[in-house]
Design a protein around this motif. Structure first.
Motif, PDB file in Angstrom:
ATOM      1  N   GLY A 198       0.837  -1.186   0.000  1.00  0.00           N
ATOM      2  CA  GLY A 198       0.000   0.000   0.000  1.00  0.00           C
ATOM      3  C   GLY A 198       0.873   1.237   0.000  1.00  0.00           C
ATOM      4  O   GLY A 198       1.986   1.227  -0.527  1.00  0.00           O
ATOM      5  N   ARG A 199       0.392   2.290   0.612  1.00  0.00           N
ATOM      6  CA  ARG A 199       1.174   3.533   0.656  1.00  0.00           C
ATOM      7  C   ARG A 199       2.478   3.366   1.429  1.00  0.00           C
ATOM      8  O   ARG A 199       3.539   3.696   0.952  1.00  0.00           O
ATOM      9  N   ASN A 200       2.355   2.892   2.668  1.00  0.00           N
ATOM     10  CA  ASN A 200       3.550   2.800   3.501  1.00  0.00           C
ATOM     11  C   ASN A 200       3.694   1.452   4.198  1.00  0.00           C
ATOM     12  O   ASN A 200       4.527   1.296   5.076  1.00  0.00           O
ATOM     13  N   LYS A 201       2.861   0.466   3.836  1.00  0.00           N
ATOM     14  CA  LYS A 201       2.937  -0.856   4.455  1.00  0.00           C
ATOM     15  C   LYS A 201       2.869  -1.929   3.390  1.00  0.00           C
ATOM     16  O   LYS A 201       2.358  -1.706   2.300  1.00  0.00           O
ATOM     17  N   SER A 202       3.386  -3.084   3.730  1.00  0.00           N
ATOM     18  CA  SER A 202       3.277  -4.223   2.821  1.00  0.00           C
ATOM     19  C   SER A 202       3.146  -5.498   3.647  1.00  0.00           C
ATOM     20  O   SER A 202       3.598  -5.565   4.790  1.00  0.00           O
ATOM     21  N   ILE A 203       2.499  -6.492   3.035  1.00  0.00           N
ATOM     22  CA  ILE A 203       2.375  -7.798   3.653  1.00  0.00           C
ATOM     23  C   ILE A 203       2.738  -8.842   2.611  1.00  0.00           C
ATOM     24  O   ILE A 203       2.663  -8.592   1.408  1.00  0.00           O
ATOM     25  N   VAL A 204       3.164  -9.999   3.083  1.00  0.00           N
ATOM     26  CA  VAL A 204       3.472 -11.123   2.205  1.00  0.00           C
ATOM     27  C   VAL A 204       2.557 -12.271   2.608  1.00  0.00           C
ATOM     28  O   VAL A 204       2.513 -12.658   3.777  1.00  0.00           O
ATOM     29  N   LEU A 205       1.809 -12.777   1.631  1.00  0.00           N
ATOM     30  CA  LEU A 205       0.883 -13.889   1.847  1.00  0.00           C
ATOM     31  C   LEU A 205       1.349 -15.099   1.046  1.00  0.00           C
ATOM     32  O   LEU A 205       1.798 -14.947  -0.086  1.00  0.00           O
ATOM     33  N   ALA A 206       1.228 -16.281   1.622  1.00  0.00           N
ATOM     34  CA  ALA A 206       1.596 -17.519   0.936  1.00  0.00           C
ATOM     35  C   ALA A 206       0.417 -18.477   0.974  1.00  0.00           C
ATOM     36  O   ALA A 206      -0.381 -18.458   1.910  1.00  0.00           O
ATOM     37  N   SER A 207       0.310 -19.306  -0.074  1.00  0.00           N
ATOM     38  CA  SER A 207      -0.783 -20.281  -0.117  1.00  0.00           C
ATOM     39  C   SER A 207      -0.329 -21.569  -0.778  1.00  0.00           C
ATOM     40  O   SER A 207       0.712 -21.632  -1.425  1.00  0.00           O
ATOM     41  N   ASN A 208      -1.184 -22.589  -0.647  1.00  0.00           N
ATOM     42  CA  ASN A 208      -0.946 -23.881  -1.273  1.00  0.00           C
ATOM     43  C   ASN A 208      -1.845 -24.067  -2.496  1.00  0.00           C
ATOM     44  O   ASN A 208      -2.121 -25.191  -2.896  1.00  0.00           O
ATOM     45  N   ARG A 209      -2.286 -23.001  -3.121  1.00  0.00           N
ATOM     46  CA  ARG A 209      -3.206 -23.055  -4.253  1.00  0.00           C
ATOM     47  C   ARG A 209      -2.664 -23.861  -5.432  1.00  0.00           C
ATOM     48  O   ARG A 209      -3.397 -24.657  -6.020  1.00  0.00           O
ATOM     49  N   PRO A 210      -1.377 -23.727  -5.824  1.00  0.00           N
ATOM     50  CA  PRO A 210      -0.878 -24.537  -6.944  1.00  0.00           C
ATOM     51  C   PRO A 210      -0.945 -26.044  -6.667  1.00  0.00           C
ATOM     52  O   PRO A 210      -1.249 -26.828  -7.565  1.00  0.00           O
ATOM     53  N   LEU A 211      -0.689 -26.446  -5.438  1.00  0.00           N
ATOM     54  CA  LEU A 211      -0.762 -27.854  -5.074  1.00  0.00           C
ATOM     55  C   LEU A 211      -2.182 -28.380  -5.243  1.00  0.00           C
ATOM     56  O   LEU A 211      -2.392 -29.461  -5.795  1.00  0.00           O
ATOM     57  N   LEU A 212      -3.166 -27.605  -4.805  1.00  0.00           N
ATOM     58  CA  LEU A 212      -4.559 -28.029  -4.935  1.00  0.00           C
ATOM     59  C   LEU A 212      -4.968 -28.113  -6.396  1.00  0.00           C
ATOM     60  O   LEU A 212      -5.666 -29.046  -6.790  1.00  0.00           O
ATOM     61  N   CYS A 213      -4.535 -27.151  -7.201  1.00  0.00           N
ATOM     62  CA  CYS A 213      -4.876 -27.183  -8.627  1.00  0.00           C
ATOM     63  C   CYS A 213      -4.215 -28.369  -9.325  1.00  0.00           C
ATOM     64  O   CYS A 213      -4.832 -29.010 -10.177  1.00  0.00           O
ATOM     65  N   ASN A 214      -2.969 -28.677  -8.967  1.00  0.00           N
ATOM     66  CA  ASN A 214      -2.260 -29.808  -9.577  1.00  0.00           C
ATOM     67  C   ASN A 214      -2.895 -31.146  -9.216  1.00  0.00           C
ATOM     68  O   ASN A 214      -2.829 -32.093  -9.995  1.00  0.00           O
ATOM     69  N   LYS A 215      -3.514 -31.221  -8.041  1.00  0.00           N
ATOM     70  CA  LYS A 215      -4.166 -32.460  -7.625  1.00  0.00           C
ATOM     71  C   LYS A 215      -5.615 -32.531  -8.095  1.00  0.00           C
ATOM     72  O   LYS A 215      -6.311 -33.489  -7.803  1.00  0.00           O
ATOM     73  N   GLY A 216      -6.079 -31.494  -8.805  1.00  0.00           N
ATOM     74  CA  GLY A 216      -7.445 -31.487  -9.318  1.00  0.00           C
ATOM     75  C   GLY A 216      -8.484 -31.054  -8.311  1.00  0.00           C
ATOM     76  O   GLY A 216      -9.669 -31.296  -8.492  1.00  0.00           O
ATOM     77  N   LEU A 217      -8.064 -30.397  -7.250  1.00  0.00           N
ATOM     78  CA  LEU A 217      -8.979 -29.935  -6.193  1.00  0.00           C
ATOM     79  C   LEU A 217      -9.254 -28.441  -6.348  1.00  0.00           C
ATOM     80  O   LEU A 217      -9.034 -27.661  -5.433  1.00  0.00           O
TER      81      LEU A 217
END
Length: 71
Positions: free
Chosen positions: A20-39
């Motif tokens: 944003g203007r003066n802050k940042s966050i880092v988010l992580a997920s397991n979305r590629p794993l779920l997509c690769n397994k067909g979920l």
């Protein structure tokens, strides 16, 4: 307008930095794993790697907007 950049992507995990203007966050997920397994309909698990999530309603809105953009 927030800036989003993909920091890491492989077959199991991905991470994004949202700044944003003066802050940042880092988010992580397991979305590629779920997509690769067909979920594709299972919700991914998101975790806050960097930054503070003091206001959970804003955090939830950021996640919703990010998921909508990734679909």
């Amino acid at each position: 307008m927030p800036k989003v950049e993909r920091l890491h992507f492989d077959e199991a995990n991905e991470s994004y930095r949202i700044s944003g203007r003066n802050k940042s966050i880092v988010l992580a997920s397991n979305r590629p794993l779920l997509c690769n397994k067909g979920l594709k309909h299972k919700a991914p698990t998101w975790s806050l790697i960097e930054g503070t999530g003091s206001n959970m309603s804003v955090y939830d809105k950021i996640l919703a907007a990010l998921m909508k953009a990734l679909e």
